[in-house]
Design an enzyme around this catalytic site. Structure first.
Site, PDB file in Angstrom:
ATOM      1  N   THR A  52       0.960  -1.109  -0.031  1.00 57.26           N
ATOM      2  CA  THR A  52       0.022  -0.055  -0.004  1.00 57.26           C
ATOM      3  C   THR A  52       0.850   1.239  -0.118  1.00 57.26           C
ATOM      4  O   THR A  52       0.550   2.313  -0.878  1.00 57.26           O
ATOM      5  CB  THR A  52      -1.108   0.161   1.069  1.00 57.26           C
ATOM      6  OG1 THR A  52      -1.834  -1.137   1.214  1.00 57.26           O
ATOM      7  CG2 THR A  52      -1.862   1.283   1.159  1.00 57.26           C
TER       8      THR A  52
ATOM      9  N   SER B 126       4.383 -29.256  -3.869  1.00 56.95           N
ATOM     10  CA  SER B 126       5.748 -29.212  -4.196  1.00 56.95           C
ATOM     11  C   SER B 126       6.667 -29.690  -2.891  1.00 56.95           C
ATOM     12  O   SER B 126       7.655 -29.781  -2.870  1.00 56.95           O
ATOM     13  CB  SER B 126       6.076 -27.341  -3.821  1.00 56.95           C
ATOM     14  OG  SER B 126       5.739 -27.023  -2.650  1.00 56.95           O
TER      15      SER B 126
ATOM     16  N   LYS C 137      10.753 -18.923  -0.869  1.00 56.37           N
ATOM     17  CA  LYS C 137      11.593 -20.176  -0.458  1.00 56.37           C
ATOM     18  C   LYS C 137      12.958 -20.019  -0.042  1.00 56.37           C
ATOM     19  O   LYS C 137      13.521 -20.568   0.896  1.00 56.37           O
ATOM     20  CB  LYS C 137      11.232 -21.218  -1.249  1.00 56.37           C
ATOM     21  CG  LYS C 137       9.642 -21.607  -1.420  1.00 56.37           C
ATOM     22  CD  LYS C 137       9.541 -22.881  -2.248  1.00 56.37           C
ATOM     23  CE  LYS C 137       7.995 -23.188  -2.404  1.00 56.37           C
ATOM     24  NZ  LYS C 137       7.671 -24.358  -3.245  1.00 56.37           N
TER      25      LYS C 137
END
Length: 996
Positions: free
Chosen positions: A527, A899, A942
């Site tokens: 934002t 995954s 990740k």
């Protein structure tokens, strides 16, 4: 016979027998003697009619006629006992029926009507009247809320009341109305002695004779004293003691007889006389004068008082009430609105002087109330008069100006204002046409018509949209870089996209609207980056959230036919910013709702399509609005919940989580200075060490964003401010200036800004910290400020055992480390053999709130690893004799996705081979049944999570090699990346050796 006397006009303020009072004194004296002799016979004789009594009074029965008032009384059932034989008031009446009254006591010589509800009491009253004994004693109840017609205990009422004559009774003609209205004329004060019961009524004749004799004697004295007080010149009508005794006994026998048939309260009372007083006493005279003065003042304000006083005073013949102190006090108290306790106190007071004073007090209160009412009435009348006067004058002024042509009416002026606004705008032809039509409609409508306000509001909105107005955009790339770097650290991909946007606009000379969508975890600055973009482009900024929005009208507006209709948020934004090229930030677009008012996500398709929003049609405006120059910026945490057609219209820019060094830099540059200023420590020597920030990031705030880190830093500085104030370090600004020679580190800056007197006064009570004070917050003191660490270790396992492997997961909060654990649940018995003589196959059991996709990945991994072990290690029968339990920690968190396939396979393989994997290895990738590793998403998140956990080697699908190469160098620093295409490449890289 009981001694009686005719009501004298000096004692009876409203004697109904007025005609008899106007007779000559000699005739009246003769009549009194005749009445005295024949009183007994008249009590026993039947009641005479009004005409008969009127005929006897005038002496001409032939000419007597029934007057209309008497006819009306007979028609409605009103019995009148104010004439004839009932004109006599007994001077002594010891045994009498009692009527309790509530809230206001009765005062002598003032008429009063009361209502009786009890049927027994009603019957007794009627019987008393029929038997010629229409006398009762009234006493006020002590409990104002209690409303009864009889009592059983003397303590229920006040001890002083009044002896009254029943003037008339009225029975309602309505059969459902059971009450009886009794008009009473109070005569004198009496005091209650005792309640007459059944046993007391059966006393011996001797005792009764004794009591009646005493009563008769007191009656004679009372008649004489009253006659003397009233100034009567004639002698009291004579009667012997025997006659008096006989009459008292007769009244007692009547009361006793009625008591046998009806249940009511009978009392034995005694007369009470005023204490002797001197009528010429200056105090009494002054008090009477003041009462008369107050009454006169009240009458000028309250017409009701004027009527009551006039009616009372006009009835006085022999002596005016205003010349009798006792009667004046009673009259003033009766007219006032005093409380029940005040009025009863006046009634019970036998001292005329003090009674006058008390009456004056309650009358003064009534005067104050009348004055207040008069003031309120005058204020209201003044306001109404002023408004009417202003209205008439304004109408006249409008008429005069209209005739002279100086000013048009309100509608014409309104139309001129709308036309003036429209001339300053560059309305498209289609919009101009609609505007002219609406102006013409408004000109023919009356202002009072409901359609007038609808049309006026529509024209107001139509002229509030900034047609043809836009802000001048800044294409300076260097300034844009400075602005973006000032507000945010990192986010290089976002900044690069904004610079590309500015560069294209600089080359073309104009910037077309774009739709950008920032996707990332909470707290990464989605934002706030929108505000920075607007500032760098010199565009107006407007933000609205669509999280949970279920009404299409919020986007596209309401139809004008609805009451309270308004345009949608986009048109409202254009009205607010007054430019056609603002930056509109649509927050939380991934959390759109869907309700019975429609689907807002579908409504956004037109708004966020660059090919369509050049003619956006709002339901309220009903004219095309060009939004092609608007820069739309949307924010979302995930893209999974955004509909595909809507997502296709937006350019998605992903904001990954921050690394530890990035968080440290953000805390040093932005968060700590802001929190320090907010806590009132700006300019003071209070600092947060870098080591403490590192501990905060590592042990307290591991999330991807910096919002939680900001909260912790603000908490630290707030507690530091609290300690400074509690220890007395902070001092008043003026005192600090004197101690430090005119300024402090924090006070010098404030003193320069407070040059004006008003500013100095405003800062007079502000506290400052001396420059000699310093505070450094170290990592060791963090526990005191923010509590114990949330995360004690970076890893769940410092040394992973066999069957445990670290995987990598992506969530809406960013990346995280995800361990997969597997253990042998049970070993099947050796006697459980199959047909081939081998042990039966084992089972796989999974836990950890796994989703359907993740459960399928676990089943696939189990099948693949069994196949791999049987092919590469034919002698290993691990999976044929063991039941295996596979678990993913943090069981309260739902997990799903493909995954984790390679991670589950590696955990099962490590368990089967009974070999642990390397501690610094993490992996991610989707596994097929044949062992191929497929592409996954969120590699950057990740990788950041792996780095936070101290991983040195990451195994990822080969198809994600392009994503790996695009990662910034600071993200990949210290981490080896190994792209994997087939699973058989993994065992050798994690320490399980070559398969086969």
């Amino acid at each position: 016979m009981l001694q009686k006397k005719r009501d004298d006009k000096s004692d009876d303020n409203e004697d109904p027998d007025a005609d008899a009072a106007k007779q000559d004194p000699e005739e009246q004296e003769a009549d009194d003697k005749d009445d005295s002799k024949g009183a007994s016979r008249r009590r026993r004789a039947p009641r005479r009619s009004e005409s008969e009594r009127g005929a006897n009074a005038t002496g001409n029965s032939d000419k007597a006629q029934v007057d209309p008032l008497t006819q009306l009384k007979r028609a409605v059932g009103v019995a009148d006992y104010a004439q004839g034989q009932q004109s006599f008031i007994p001077d002594a009446y010891p045994n009498v029926m009692m009527l309790p009254i509530t809230r206001r006591p009765l005062f002598p010589s003032l008429y009063k009507s009361i209502q009786v509800q009890d049927p027994q009491v009603i019957g007794a009253l009627k019987e008393l009247v029929e038997r010629g004994e229409p006398y009762v004693a009234t006493f006020m109840l002590k409990d104002d809320e209690k409303d009864v017609d009889s009592i059983s205990d003397m303590t229920e009422v006040h001890q002083v009341g009044v002896f009254s004559r029943i003037m008339s009774i009225y029975v309602s003609p309505n059969p459902e109305d059971k009450h009886l209205t009794v008009a009473l004329y109070p005569w004198r004060r009496v005091r209650m002695k005792r309640i007459l019961g059944a046993s007391q009524e059966t006393e011996s004749t001797t005792e009764a004779d004794t009591e009646t004799a005493v009563a008769a004697s007191s009656a004679q004295d009372l008649v004489a004293s009253v006659s003397a007080d009233d100034g009567a010149e004639g002698e009291v009508a004579g009667a012997t003691t025997d006659e008096t005794t006989s009459q008292v006994a007769n009244a007692a026998s009547v009361l006793k007889a009625i008591k046998l048939d009806y249940s009511f309260t009978a009392l034995e009372v005694e007369n009470v006389e005023d204490e002797p007083y001197d009528a010429k006493d200056p105090t009494i005279s002054a008090t009477m004068s003041e009462i008369v003065s107050v009454l006169r003042e009240i009458t000028t304000m309250n017409p009701m008082f004027r009527e009551q006083i006039h009616h009372f005073a006009s009835a006085q013949v022999s002596k005016a009430v205003f010349e009798n102190p006792s009667k004046l006090a009673d009259f003033a108290a009766a007219l006032s609105g005093g409380s029940s306790e005040e009025l009863q106190d006046i009634l019970s007071d036998l001292n005329v002087a003090t009674r006058l004073e008390k009456a004056l007090v309650v009358l003064k209160k009534e005067l104050m109330n009348a004055q207040l009412q008069n003031k309120i009435s005058k204020d209201v009348e003044a306001k109404i008069s002023k408004r009417q006067r202003d209205f008439y004058l304004m109408e006249q002024l409008k008429g005069i100006k209209r005739e002279l042509g100086l000013e048009s009416d309100g509608k014409d002026k309104l139309i001129e204002q709308f036309k003036a606004k429209a001339e300053s705008l560059l309305m498209p032809a289609e919009v101009k046409k609609v505007f002219d039509e609406e102006i013409g409609k408004l000109a023919h409508l009356e202002p009072a018509a409901s359609e007038f306000n609808v049309t006026r509001n529509y024209l107001d909105w139509l002229t509030q949209i900034p047609w043809g107005k836009h802000s001048v955009e800044d294409y300076n790339l260097q300034r844009a870089k400075v602005v973006l770097d000032e507000d945010h650290y990192g986010l290089e991909d976002v900044k690069q996209r904004i610079l590309e946007f500015i560069a294209v606009g600089k080359l073309r000379g104009a910037v077309q609207g774009k739709i950008l969508c920032f996707v990332g975890p909470p707290g990464v600055g989605k934002t706030s980056i929108g505000k920075s973009i607007a500032r760098s482009l010199n565009r107006e900024f407007f933000r609205f959230s669509v999280g949970g929005l279920t009404d299409v009208a919020e986007i596209k507006g309401h139809r004008r036919t609805y009451v309270g209709a308004m345009p949608g948020k986009v048109v409202q934004a254009l009205k607010r910013v007054q430019t056609e090229n603002p930056l509109l930030l649509i927050d939380e677009i991934d959390k759109l709702g869907r309700g019975h008012q429609g689907d807002p996500a579908s409504a956004l398709l037109e708004l966020l399509d660059p090919e369509q929003n050049n003619a956006f049609l709002d339901h309220y405006m009903d004219v095309p609005v060009d939004l092609s120059r608007v820069l739309f910026v949307c924010t979302a945490n995930v893209t999974d919940t955004i509909p595909g057609p809507l997502l296709d219209r937006m350019e998605v820019i992903r904001l990954s989580g921050y690394l530890a060094d990035e968080k440290r830099a953000i805390a040093q540059r932005y968060l700590a200075p802001q929190a320090k200023e907010t806590a009132g420590l700006d300019g003071a020597a209070v600092s947060l060490q870098d080591e403490a920030i590192d501990v905060l990031v590592r042990n307290y705030c591991r999330e991807s964003g910096v919002r939680n880190l900001k909260k912790h830093i603000e908490k630290i500085f707030r507690k530091a401010a609290l300690n400074i104030v509690e220890t007395g370090v902070a001092v008043e600004a003026a005192a600090a200036s004197l101690e430090n020679g005119g300024g402090t580190a924090a006070g010098d800056k404030e003193g320069q800004q407070a040059g004006e007197a008003g500013e100095e006064k405003r800062l007079a009570h502000k506290m400052v910290i001396p420059s000699s004070y310093s505070l450094e917050i170290t990592s060791g003191a963090l526990k005191e400020y923010v509590g114990p660490p949330v995360f004690e270790s970076d890893r769940l396992y410092d040394s992973t055992p066999a069957g445990v492997v670290m995987g990598l997961a992506w969530t809406s909060l960013g990346g995280s480390a995800l361990y997969v654990e597997s253990v042998v649940e049970a070993t099947q018995a050796s006697s459980s053999k199959g047909e081939g003589g081998e042990a039966r196959s084992g089972r796989l059991h999974t836990t950890g709130q796994l989703g359907d996709v993740m459960k399928e990945s676990a089943t696939l991994a189990y099948t693949y690893v069994r196949s791999l072990v049987s092919r590469k290690h034919p002698d290993n029968k691990f999976f044929y004799g063991n039941n295996i339990h596979l678990h993913v920690p943090e069981g309260a968190t739902p997990k799903d996705g493909p995954s984790a396939g390679v991670t589950m396979t590696t955990a099962l393989l490590s368990l089967a081979l009974n070999r642990p994997v390397h501690n610094d290895v993490a992996m991610t990738g989707e596994l097929t049944l044949t062992g191929r590793v497929l592409k996954i998403g969120g590699l950057k998140e990740k990788t950041i999570a792996a780095r936070r956990s101290g991983v040195k080697r990451i195994l990822f699908p080969k198809a994600n090699m392009a994503d790996w190469e695009e990662l910034p160098g600071n993200v990949k620093e210290g981490i080896e990346g190994y792209p994997i295409e087939w699973y058989e490449q993994i065992p050798a890289l994690v320490g399980l050796g070559e398969v086969g």
